[in-house]
Each structure stands twice: as structure tokens, then as C-alpha cells.
Design an enzyme around this catalytic site. Sequence first.
Site, short mmCIF file in Angstrom:
data_model
loop_
_atom_site.label_atom_id
_atom_site.label_comp_id
_atom_site.label_asym_id
_atom_site.label_seq_id
_atom_site.Cartn_x
_atom_site.Cartn_y
_atom_site.Cartn_z
N TYR A 1 1.40 -1.45 0.48
CA TYR A 1 -0.15 0.03 0.10
C TYR A 1 0.60 1.28 0.34
CZ TYR A 1 -3.48 3.18 1.68
OH TYR A 1 -4.12 3.73 1.75
N SER B 1 -25.87 21.07 22.07
CA SER B 1 -25.16 20.44 23.01
C SER B 1 -26.56 19.88 23.45
CB SER B 1 -24.29 20.29 23.74
OG SER B 1 -24.77 21.78 24.56
N GLU C 1 -27.57 5.77 20.45
CA GLU C 1 -27.06 5.23 19.44
C GLU C 1 -25.48 5.27 20.59
OE1 GLU C 1 -26.35 8.50 16.97
OE2 GLU C 1 -28.40 8.49 16.37
N LYS D 1 -22.34 6.84 22.83
CA LYS D 1 -22.14 8.33 22.47
C LYS D 1 -20.51 7.99 23.01
CE LYS D 1 -22.98 12.51 25.38
NZ LYS D 1 -21.24 13.03 25.30
N ASP E 1 -16.57 9.62 22.49
CA ASP E 1 -16.14 10.54 23.75
C ASP E 1 -15.08 10.59 22.52
OD1 ASP E 1 -15.73 12.08 25.44
OD2 ASP E 1 -14.74 10.62 27.49
N ARG F 1 -16.75 22.02 16.87
CA ARG F 1 -18.03 22.70 17.30
C ARG F 1 -17.54 24.09 17.55
NH1 ARG F 1 -20.18 23.26 22.25
NH2 ARG F 1 -22.49 23.60 21.66
N GLU G 1 -18.43 12.12 15.74
CA GLU G 1 -17.06 12.16 15.93
C GLU G 1 -15.85 11.87 15.99
OE1 GLU G 1 -18.58 13.61 19.16
OE2 GLU G 1 -17.79 13.32 20.91
N TYR H 1 -22.98 10.61 13.13
CA TYR H 1 -24.24 9.90 13.92
C TYR H 1 -25.30 11.26 13.62
CZ TYR H 1 -22.20 14.17 16.20
OH TYR H 1 -21.89 15.12 17.18
N LYS I 1 -25.53 9.46 30.52
CA LYS I 1 -23.93 9.53 30.91
C LYS I 1 -24.27 8.35 31.39
CE LYS I 1 -22.26 12.87 30.22
NZ LYS I 1 -21.30 13.07 30.12
N CYS J 1 8.09 21.14 52.34
CA CYS J 1 7.40 21.38 51.04
C CYS J 1 8.26 20.06 50.50
CB CYS J 1 8.33 22.59 50.49
SG CYS J 1 7.80 23.07 48.78
N CYS K 1 11.13 23.00 47.36
CA CYS K 1 12.04 23.30 48.59
C CYS K 1 12.50 23.55 50.11
CB CYS K 1 11.72 24.96 48.69
SG CYS K 1 10.14 25.87 49.09
N CYS L 1 2.62 25.90 50.54
CA CYS L 1 4.08 26.20 50.78
C CYS L 1 4.19 27.90 50.01
CB CYS L 1 4.86 25.44 49.59
SG CYS L 1 6.38 26.38 49.35
N CYS M 1 9.89 28.87 45.23
CA CYS M 1 9.66 27.32 44.98
C CYS M 1 9.87 26.98 43.84
CB CYS M 1 8.56 27.58 46.16
SG CYS M 1 8.30 25.54 45.99
S1 IVH Z 1 -25.52 13.72 18.55
C1 IVH Z 1 -27.92 18.34 18.99
N1 IVH Z 1 -25.64 11.35 18.30
O1 IVH Z 1 -21.77 14.06 21.87
C2 IVH Z 1 -27.59 17.18 18.70
N2 IVH Z 1 -23.55 13.67 19.39
O2 IVH Z 1 -23.19 15.79 24.86
C3 IVH Z 1 -26.25 16.60 19.23
N3 IVH Z 1 -21.73 12.72 20.46
O3 IVH Z 1 -21.60 17.05 20.74
C4 IVH Z 1 -25.36 15.04 19.18
N4 IVH Z 1 -21.48 10.54 20.07
O4 IVH Z 1 -19.90 15.57 19.83
C5 IVH Z 1 -24.75 12.88 18.65
N5 IVH Z 1 -23.80 9.65 18.27
C6 IVH Z 1 -23.96 10.91 18.40
C7 IVH Z 1 -22.83 10.96 19.86
C8 IVH Z 1 -22.63 12.61 19.88
C9 IVH Z 1 -21.11 11.42 20.39
C10 IVH Z 1 -21.20 13.59 20.93
C11 IVH Z 1 -21.52 15.06 20.67
C12 IVH Z 1 -21.77 15.99 21.16
C13 IVH Z 1 -22.31 15.54 22.51
C14 IVH Z 1 -23.00 15.82 23.21
#
Ligand code: IVH
Length: 663
Positions: free
Chosen positions: A37, A83, A114, A116, A118, A137, A171, A223, A309, A403, A406, A421, A426
Site C-alpha cells: 500500500y 449540545s 446510539e 456516545k 467520547d 463545534r 465524532e 451520527y 451518562k 515542602c 524546597c 508552600c 519555590c
Molecule cells: S448527537 C443535537 N450523537 O456528544 C445533537 N452526539 O454531549 C447533537 N456525541 O457534541 C449530538 N456521539 O460531540 C450525537 N451518537 C451521537 C454522539 C454524539 C458522541 C457527542 C457530540 C456532542 C456531544 C453532546
Amino acid sequence: MKPSQAQQLIRTLTDQINQYNDEYYQDGESSIDDDQYDILLEQLIQLEEQFPQYLTMQSPSQRVGGNTVKNFTAVKHRHAMLSLSNLYSRSDLESWHDSTVSRLTDAPVLFGCEVKIDGVAISLIYENGIFSRAITRGNGETGDDVTQNIRTIRSLPLELKEPINLEVRGEVFLPRKRFEQINQQREREGLPLFKNPRNAAAGTIRTKDTKLVAQRGLDVLLYDVVEGQTSQFHFKNLEFISELSLPVNVYRENCANADEIFTFCDRWEKEKPSLPFDIDGVVIKVDDLDQRRTLGVTAKSPRWATAWKFKAEKAKSQLISVENSIGRTGTLTPVANLEPVELMGTEVKRATLHNYDQIARLGIHEQDTLFVEKGGDIIPKIVGVDFSKRKEFSKPILAPENCPVCNSPLSRLEQEIDLHCDNLSCPAIVEGCLEHFISKKAMDIQSFGKALIRLFIQKGFVSEIPDIYMLHEKRNAMIQLEGMGDKSVDNLLNAIDNSKSKPLNHFIYALGIRHIGEKAAKTLAVQAGSVTQFLDLTEKELVTVSDFGPIMISSVLLWIQHPEHIEMIRKLISLGLNPEPLAVNLDQPFVNLRVVITGKLSQPRDIWKNRLETLGFQVSSSVSGKTNYLLAGEDAGSKREKALKLNIPILSESEMEALLNGK
Ligand code: IVH
């Protein structure tokens, strides 16, 4: 070679490489190995160098990077990037579900769940099927153009199978394995480690050297389709872009009710470590775009989506030792060195113990087995002791008296739990202060950095803040340093020079006064007006500042009255430092009006708070004679009564809306 032949060969190589790429990213296997490749890619790069007229931005060679981004241009989003609100419990989830369904009485509601990821949110624009722009964003309205960096992501097609216009969102992340490799390499090279894959991805996206970005190995999963939708249903749109070979988050499922949503959330909370990337929750969305329109959005987040969460994960590990570090403010923080243990897919070896009160409260002894917890991007912390594993005769962990850096005696201020301290020379404090001073939210001296600060301290070039502005005297010595040349030294000196006129709030924040964060620094800058007036602030004036409690006030007073600080500011002014005063934005119609928020509101209190603050309001927490309005939701208690007593106007949410709209 004739140009026409070259053009043909470039086309063939491009198709071949794209084909292998597709195989790899779509089907998970490739019919050639990496070396082959690379050879094809190298051939293509050379041909394009010889015949640049045939080079296009869609060429797979463009993923390798090599050019340097000067600055990331700010771009306004065509559709705001909102958000999400958060859910933390089953009952939160049920209320969200019920309130969503109750607003949509006409038809049954189907949800899309879905995982989420990170990472870092990104918006991608394809024009006529060609990848043309990637925007971060940012603040949701405006983001940074990071197209060149995103182009390096190999799973992302640079040209779609169809010449269509699209805006898709997703993401960007670093797979956990890449993250670990990168950190191992950084450790070998003595570079500071990234805290977690998300920080590493965020840092990488903002890197100006595209070659470095290409090497980091970012990935993306999409997404959302915000422009170019082909269906009324969200998942159908995701299927559509997936058929165009765009990488889509496949860890998703339709759910018809709260139970099914909960099962999905619960399943991924358990199976999270099985994924190759970090996830911090589940996003739940209404699938039907018409229903989404009915639901609408609040100031910051849509009503049609929310995030579940995950709870923090716990593990047990044995304490090896307690290390004491001194931060820039002189505060001592004990950190536990632990037997390595796996937590949320990463290895944990260190965890914060916060302070010695916490150590005493938890009753930690040497060699104890401890419970470690980690949630999201939070640094792992020690939350308890497994007393059944306590070793006989083990001694309690006691606070040091001196400390660790120092050796001067540590002190403890009244009412505070942290040990300190107080030696301003320091080395740990000096380094921390200098790092803070140059940092982004402070004086933002680009091209300076932690490594350089450390080196300059070692070389004796700097030992206090004013030394930064005398570095030009050390130009010759700096040029001699490894890795530095005329150009980089001059860039640095220019950046230092430019920082002299940073806005006053940045400067005040840069001073690193305890308890004075970005927001308080801004308030102080408005209140003071200039550096000299800042030094002259009195207790009487500070007491009138909203949101300034006794701890902040005494911290500011202590700082500005310290002879060494006065001397330092005098020195800085004589070196040409002249921070720009902060203009109060008179366009803000509600500047300096004080409002208190209370009771149950239809949207999170922070959303109201942010919105009111951007309009100039000062949002405070208690009602007093100075309060102009009380924004009261349901079940407003004592604050409402106090406002009534003081004759302060009490507004409902809709009345506040009317006020904001000038009615
Ligand atoms: S939807 C208005 N879908 O989570 C809808 N967000 O806390 C906006 N994220 O800023 C987001 N996976 O960066 C959506 N399957 C998913 C996601 C996702 C990760 C992140 C995204 C967003 C943040 C919101």
C-alpha cells in the site's frame, strides 16, 4: 513520461488505493499488505510532484499531510451545533421519555439510541460529492476550519460515489490502542502524556503540522445528516450516508419505549470496554424528523435528543506510595501511586487524593487496598479503603511538614483544608506560575510551552514572570539551544511582545490569584479598568462586586497588597506591558442588572444562566436589596418570599422571555 500517460497512471493509482482503502474500512480486510500500500502511495506522491497539474485535493496522497496550517480560520456553522442535556438515572430517563411522548400526541414515537463516543464533534461538508470542509463545534455557532487535519483520516472518503451536497456530523476520536501507543512513545521521548483519548484527539485536531496529525491516526464516526437528507427518518439517513461509504456509528438501535432505551443503555454501560474507543454514554434521539421539528430546541440543546451518562467505574488497587506535588498557587496535592489496574479500558497507576483531610477522612494507611473511581474525563480518584485487606501494623499516611520541593515549612490558612508552600521562589511554584501565565486563557503566548519553560528555568533564563519580557536579552543564548533556531526564537520573542497588549482580564487571570478564574478575572477587569486601578481596589469596592464571596475578596486583597506582587506589576509595566482595558459592551441591553434564578424551570438552570449572562445580566445566588429581578419557576420557596418582601419584580419564564424580547 508524457503528461497524458502520467495523468492516466495517477488516475489508476488513485482508484487502486481508494479501492484498498474502501476494502479495509468498509469490509475490515484488505487484499494487500501495508508495505505494498505504501509503495503505491509513494508512487502516486512522486508522480503528483512531477505533474502537479494533476494533483487534486481528493487524492489519497493528501491524507499523508506535510503542509503546515498557519491558523485555523473561524467559520460560522450553517446549522448551529447544539449540545445535549444529560440523564443520570432511570427515573431521569423515564421523565424525559414521558415528557417527550406527551408533547407528541399524534403518533407513536420511535427513538434511535446510539453509543456516545467520547471524542470531538465535527461537521463535514461535501460539495458535489467532494470533501470540502471540516469545522469543529467551537461555541456551537462558529467553529474552526480543520479541513486539512481531517483529510488525514483514512476512513473518510475524500470523494463520494455520487456528486451530491451533504453536511454530516460525527465524532472524531483516537482509538484506545492508538492512544496508548502514542503515550508510550511520548513517555520515551520525555513529552507530557495525554490524559485520555479524548484530550489526545482534541489536541491532535488543533495541531498545525498535518503530517503529525496523519501519524496520530485519528478516526471518525458519523451520527447525523444535517443537509442532504433523503428521508424523514434519522436512521434511514444514516443508512443512506453509510451506503455512500461514509463511516457511520453502527452501535445503534431503534427503541420503542423507556424499557427498551434503558436496556440499550444498560447493555453498553456493561459492554463499554469491548469497544475499540471510549464511550461516555448513550445518545437517545427521536427518529422522526417531523416530530423533532414539533419538539423544537431550547436555548442550548434540542428537546428531541438527550444523553444518558454512564456512572463512574470502580476498581480496587494497592497503594504503593503517596507523592506530594506543589501546584502554581503553592497548594500541596497528595497523589496516590497505585499498582496498575484497568479502569474503563485504560490502565490507572495514579489517582488524586485531593488533600490530607481527605486522606484522614478515608483513613488511609500505608499499603492499603483502595477503591479507585473514574468517570468520563475526570482524573481517577480514591474513594475508599477496603479495610478487610489492611496490613497488620501499617501506619496511617500523615501530612508532611515541609515542602517536598524546597523544604520550607508548609502552612495552612484558616478555614482552608489545603496545605501550602509559601515560598514564592519555590521552583515548583515558579514553574507552575510561568506555565499558567503563558497559557491560552491567560496571556496566550503561542510557541511557548511547558517544555520550554522548564528548559528556560533550568538554563536560568527565567525565574519570575517579568523575566519573560526580558528574554530578548537572551536571544543569542536561546539560539544555541537544541531544536531552536533564529526563526523559532524570533517567533517566540514576537509572540511575547504581542502579549503585552492582551486584554486586562487575560492579564488578571494570568496572575494566577487563588480562587480567581476566568470569569472572576473578567469581573475584576471591568471593575478596575486598568492595571494600576486593579492594584488600588479596596475591600469596600470588592464587596459590591456580584458573585464575589469573602474567600475571593480576601484572596484578591491579599494578592494586591503583597509588596512582591506590587513590585512585579511595576516591573512589568516598565517592561512595556500595557493590557487593553475591557470595554463594557453597551450593546448588551441588560448590562449589570442583577437577577436571581429559583424554583423548577422548564429547562436546566444553567441554560437560563448562560443566556442571561450573555445579555449582560449578573446572575447571583441570593436575593438582596440589589437584586433587580427574580426569575421564579415552580415551587420557588424562600427566595420568592424574600423578593416579595423587598418588592423585587418576580418573573415567570414566559415573563422573562417577554422582557428579553423587549415587550
Ligand atoms: S448527537 C443535537 N450523537 O456528544 C445533537 N452526539 O454531549 C447533537 N456525541 O457534541 C449530538 N456521539 O460531540 C450525537 N451518537 C451521537 C454522539 C454524539 C458522541 C457527542 C457530540 C456532542 C456531544 C453532546
